[in-house]
Design an enzyme around this catalytic site. Structure first.
Site, PDB file in Angstrom:
ATOM      1  N   HIS A   1      -6.530  -1.021  -8.281  1.00 49.54           N
ATOM      2  CA  HIS A   1      -6.928  -1.872  -7.149  1.00 49.54           C
ATOM      3  C   HIS A   1      -8.440  -2.007  -7.081  1.00 49.54           C
ATOM      4  CE1 HIS A   1      -8.845  -1.849  -3.174  1.00 49.54           C
ATOM      5  NE2 HIS A   1      -8.012  -2.830  -2.894  1.00 49.54           N
TER       6      HIS A   1
ATOM      7  N   ASP B   1       0.838  -1.196   0.000  1.00 51.77           N
ATOM      8  CA  ASP B   1       0.000   0.000   0.000  1.00 51.77           C
ATOM      9  C   ASP B   1       0.878   1.252   0.000  1.00 51.77           C
ATOM     10  OD1 ASP B   1      -2.452   1.295  -0.020  1.00 51.77           O
ATOM     11  OD2 ASP B   1      -2.689   1.241   2.153  1.00 51.77           O
TER      12      ASP B   1
ATOM     13  N   HIS C   1      -4.366   2.960  -7.060  1.00 50.93           N
ATOM     14  CA  HIS C   1      -5.536   2.626  -6.251  1.00 50.93           C
ATOM     15  C   HIS C   1      -6.786   2.428  -7.108  1.00 50.93           C
ATOM     16  CE1 HIS C   1      -3.230   3.431  -2.608  1.00 50.93           C
ATOM     17  NE2 HIS C   1      -4.238   2.888  -1.938  1.00 50.93           N
TER      18      HIS C   1
ATOM     19  N   HIS D   1      -5.584  -5.730   0.444  1.00 51.00           N
ATOM     20  CA  HIS D   1      -5.626  -4.421  -0.206  1.00 51.00           C
ATOM     21  C   HIS D   1      -4.244  -4.011  -0.732  1.00 51.00           C
ATOM     22  CE1 HIS D   1      -6.593  -0.091  -0.698  1.00 51.00           C
ATOM     23  NE2 HIS D   1      -5.447   0.120  -0.091  1.00 51.00           N
TER      24      HIS D   1
END
Length: 366
Positions: A258, A172, A255, A272
């Site tokens: 993602h 992340d 992101h 995540h």
């Protein structure tokens, strides 16, 4: 346009800090509403209640059901209001912490205190909750009017958590600098509606440099369940540097990709940060970053155990229609992918995802 940097009111990190929780929350309210899932409640519950008993303070404990849906937030909010608590505390992983922040907001913007038991995401410091659907796919972002009042990180707990979660946090955090750089180049606004400051960009860069310098050492410490300076620095990078960096500089393609990947059932077993790590590689391909930069990111991922291929995320059979769907969702209206400093289309994202996957296989040697 104004430049804006945001941060939690206080960030506290060190071994044993959970035992001082009542002291930290007592400055904000007299009655704490504590949210934790079943596992974390069993792990930390006695220490939490002992802390409040020692302080002579009121506490109500409530179990988080495991998925941060709108229905779960509403259930927790009702319980919090019934308890008449005046400060909300979340203890656990990113979804628990995001739930606590959302509950504090819906209860009249009460002060929120977050206590991550893993360093797996940069969620703790942000004024943001990510809401998911019942099936685990991404639904929306809930933007909050304020950051947590206090973030408390007990590194003794982090050191004893599963190592994969610490590594996912590095994934992340890996996106922070590259997304910040893209948003800055595009002159896009950050999460709070301003432009990023020099300080925020410096923190984002420090986050990336810390990962490269300390990541392997921190993973080794976590595998031995011990606290070292490298582990402390990675916990700070995963939690604080990445949190301030993404929120005060902005998100971009990593992101958004993602979010697209989360719609694939095969990826639901990936964390995540693991999906964000692959999204970072895809973003670098999308922007045609220099090869040495791409190689540096892939090498880091391979060294610490982050995904560099779709198969690493659980997608063992790559189907064109699935990846095109991921690309389309990545480019949904309002997505952060449009913070890239050039025109982005689903076709370009589709190509970037497949190319990133091929590069990952190439450097893995298979």
């Amino acid at each position: 346009m104004s430049k804006v940097i945001v941060a939690p009111g206080k960030y506290i990190q060190g071994p044993g800090e959970l035992d001082r929780l009542a002291e930290h929350t007592g400055q904000l309210g007299a009655h704490a509403f504590v949210i934790a899932d079943e596992f974390v409640m069993n792990l930390t519950g006695d220490r939490v209640t002992a802390s409040y008993a020692k302080a002579g303070a009121a506490v109500t404990m409530e179990r988080f059901q495991g998925e941060i849906t709108q229905a779960e937030i509403e259930r927790l909010t009702a319980r919090c209001k019934e308890s008449q608590a005046d400060v909300v505390v979340g203890i656990g992983g990113g979804k628990t912490l995001d739930s606590a922040k959302a509950v504090a907001y819906y209860c009249g913007n009460l002060p929120a205190v977050v206590v991550p038991t893993v360093a797996s995401t940069d969620a703790p410091c942000s004024a943001l909750s990510v809401i998911y659907k019942e099936d685990g796919s991404f639904e929306r972002y809930l933007f909050l009017p304020s950051n947590p009042a206090v973030v408390v990180v007990d590194t003794a707990i982090i050191a004893n958590a599963p190592v994969r979660l610490l590594v996912a946090g590095m994934g992340d955090a890996l996106a922070t600098y590259f997304e910040a750089r893209a948003a800055q180049r595009a002159h896009k606004l950050n999460i709070v509606g301003g432009h990023g400051t020099q300080a925020a960009m410096a923190l984002a860069r420090l986050c990336y440099d810390t990962l490269l310098q300390e990541g392997i050492k921190a993973k080794a410490a976590a595998e031995a369940h011990v606290i070292t300076e490298a582990l402390e620095r990675i916990v700070e990078a995963n939690t604080y540097l990445s949190g301030l960096g993404f929120e005060s500089c902005g998100l971009a393609a990593a992101h958004a990709i993602h979010n697209g990947l989360s719609a694939l059932e095969e990826t639901h077993g990936a964390y995540h940060g693991e999906k964000v790590a692959f999204g970072t590689l895809a973003q670098l391909v999308l922007e045609n970053a220099p090869l040495d930069e791409i190689e540096e990111v892939i090498e880091f991922c391979l060294n610490v155990g982050l995904p560099v291929t779709l198969a690493d995320l659980g997608v063992h059979t790559v189907r064109e229609e699935q990846i095109r769907r991921v690309a389309e969702l990545s480019c949904a209206e309002g997505e952060t992918i449009f913070n890239m400093p050039f025109e982005v289309t689903p076709e370009k994202v589709y190509a970037a995802i497949l190319t990133a996957d091929r590069l990952g296989h190439l450097y893995k040697g298979g």
